[in-house]
Scaffold this active site. Structure first.
Site, short mmCIF file in Angstrom:
data_model
loop_
_atom_site.label_atom_id
_atom_site.label_comp_id
_atom_site.label_asym_id
_atom_site.label_seq_id
_atom_site.Cartn_x
_atom_site.Cartn_y
_atom_site.Cartn_z
N LYS A 1 -20.07 -14.17 10.02
CA LYS A 1 -20.56 -15.26 9.16
C LYS A 1 -20.54 -16.61 9.90
O LYS A 1 -19.86 -16.75 10.93
CB LYS A 1 -19.73 -15.29 7.87
CG LYS A 1 -19.89 -13.99 7.05
CD LYS A 1 -19.25 -14.08 5.68
CE LYS A 1 -19.45 -12.79 4.89
NZ LYS A 1 -18.95 -12.90 3.50
N TYR B 1 -28.26 -11.36 -0.81
CA TYR B 1 -27.15 -11.26 -1.77
C TYR B 1 -27.65 -11.20 -3.22
O TYR B 1 -26.95 -11.61 -4.13
CB TYR B 1 -26.21 -12.45 -1.59
CG TYR B 1 -25.26 -12.30 -0.41
CD1 TYR B 1 -24.23 -11.36 -0.42
CD2 TYR B 1 -25.40 -13.09 0.73
CE1 TYR B 1 -23.36 -11.23 0.66
CE2 TYR B 1 -24.54 -12.96 1.82
CZ TYR B 1 -23.52 -12.02 1.77
OH TYR B 1 -22.65 -11.89 2.84
N ASN C 1 -15.02 -15.83 4.78
CA ASN C 1 -14.11 -14.73 5.13
C ASN C 1 -14.54 -13.96 6.39
O ASN C 1 -14.26 -12.78 6.52
CB ASN C 1 -13.94 -13.80 3.92
CG ASN C 1 -15.25 -13.25 3.41
OD1 ASN C 1 -16.30 -13.48 4.02
ND2 ASN C 1 -15.22 -12.52 2.31
N HIS D 1 -19.06 -9.78 7.00
CA HIS D 1 -19.58 -8.94 5.92
C HIS D 1 -19.40 -7.48 6.31
O HIS D 1 -19.46 -7.14 7.48
CB HIS D 1 -21.07 -9.22 5.71
CG HIS D 1 -21.76 -8.22 4.82
ND1 HIS D 1 -21.72 -8.32 3.45
CD2 HIS D 1 -22.46 -7.09 5.10
CE1 HIS D 1 -22.39 -7.30 2.93
NE2 HIS D 1 -22.85 -6.54 3.91
N GLU E 1 -29.32 -3.02 3.99
CA GLU E 1 -28.95 -4.20 4.76
C GLU E 1 -29.43 -4.10 6.21
O GLU E 1 -29.89 -5.09 6.79
CB GLU E 1 -27.44 -4.41 4.66
CG GLU E 1 -27.03 -4.79 3.25
CD GLU E 1 -25.53 -4.68 2.99
OE1 GLU E 1 -25.12 -4.96 1.84
OE2 GLU E 1 -24.77 -4.32 3.91
P1 DAT Z 1 -17.25 -8.32 -0.03
O1 DAT Z 1 -17.86 -9.27 0.98
O2 DAT Z 1 -15.80 -8.06 0.25
O3 DAT Z 1 -18.05 -7.06 -0.21
P2 DAT Z 1 -18.39 -9.21 -2.54
O4 DAT Z 1 -19.53 -8.28 -2.25
O5 DAT Z 1 -17.72 -9.09 -3.87
O6 DAT Z 1 -17.24 -9.09 -1.42
O7 DAT Z 1 -18.87 -10.71 -2.41
C1 DAT Z 1 -19.77 -11.09 -1.38
C2 DAT Z 1 -19.28 -12.38 -0.77
O8 DAT Z 1 -19.32 -13.41 -1.74
C3 DAT Z 1 -17.83 -12.36 -0.28
O9 DAT Z 1 -17.71 -11.84 1.02
C4 DAT Z 1 -17.45 -13.80 -0.36
C5 DAT Z 1 -18.22 -14.31 -1.55
N1 DAT Z 1 -17.39 -14.29 -2.78
C6 DAT Z 1 -17.13 -13.21 -3.57
N2 DAT Z 1 -16.34 -13.54 -4.59
C7 DAT Z 1 -16.13 -14.86 -4.48
C8 DAT Z 1 -15.37 -15.83 -5.21
N3 DAT Z 1 -14.69 -15.48 -6.31
N4 DAT Z 1 -15.34 -17.10 -4.76
C9 DAT Z 1 -16.03 -17.47 -3.64
N5 DAT Z 1 -16.75 -16.63 -2.89
C10 DAT Z 1 -16.80 -15.35 -3.30
MG MG Z 2 -19.93 -6.75 -0.95
#
Ligand code: DAT
Ligand code: MG
Length: 139
Positions: free
Chosen positions: A11, A51, A114, A117, A128
């Site tokens: 990222k 997304y 974080n 991905h 993807e």
């Molecule tokens: P992951 O990336 O672990 O699959 P996800 O698909 O639930 O997690 O969410 C996609 C991304 O969105 C994640 O990497 C970071 C962001 N994200 C998710 N939940 C969030 C939150 N509560 N606050 C801020 N960013 C968030």
């Molecule tokens: Mg995800």
């Protein structure tokens, strides 16, 4: 049987911080082979489409803004049980909750930024990979 491919992005914050080499090294040392690799900068529209399953959630706008804020490195990775093993290597979505030694624990800043991905299923991995790479680049 689980699939052998997953998709990842380094990222913008991790790319900007100069963690690309270290993260790719961790990925290779964990037994993944890099099948396809490129650096790109997404538009907000492209990040929004990538997304789209999160559209409408409270974090969506921030996520799209962040993911289009600078270059990312996208890759397709090959390994047995790729999706599940890669999720273990990267750790929990929130780096604060990620296991020690995981990529998100080592290189993530917070829930939004974080570091990486990782696909959540074989179906997501296929979608993807095709989002970023042509069939020629995936062969
Ligand atoms: P992951 O990336 O672990 O699959 P996800 O698909 O639930 O997690 O969410 C996609 C991304 O969105 C994640 O990497 C970071 C962001 N994200 C998710 N939940 C969030 C939150 N509560 N606050 C801020 N960013 C968030
Ligand atoms: Mg995800």
């Amino acid at each position: 049987m689980n699939g052998q491919l997953t998709f990842t992005m380094i990222k913008p914050s991790a790319f900007e911080a100069g963690y690309t080499g270290s993260i790719l090294s961790m990925i290779e040392k964990a037994g993944f082979r890099i099948k396809s690799l490129k650096k790109v900068k997404l538009t907000t529209s492209q990040a929004g489409d990538f997304y789209e399953m999160h559209r409408g959630k409270p974090f969506y706008e921030g996520l799209v803004g962040f993911m289009s804020s600078g270059p990312i490195v996208a890759a397709v990775l090959e390994k047995e049980n790729a999706v599940e093993d890669f999720r273990l290597l990267i750790g929990a979505t929130d780096p604060a909750n990620a296991e020690p030694g995981t990529i998100r624990k080592l290189y993530g800043k917070n829930m939004g930024e974080n570091a990486v991905h990782g696909s959540d299923s074989d179906e997501s991995a296929s979608r993807e990979a095709a989002f970023f790479f042509s069939s020629l680049e995936l062969s």
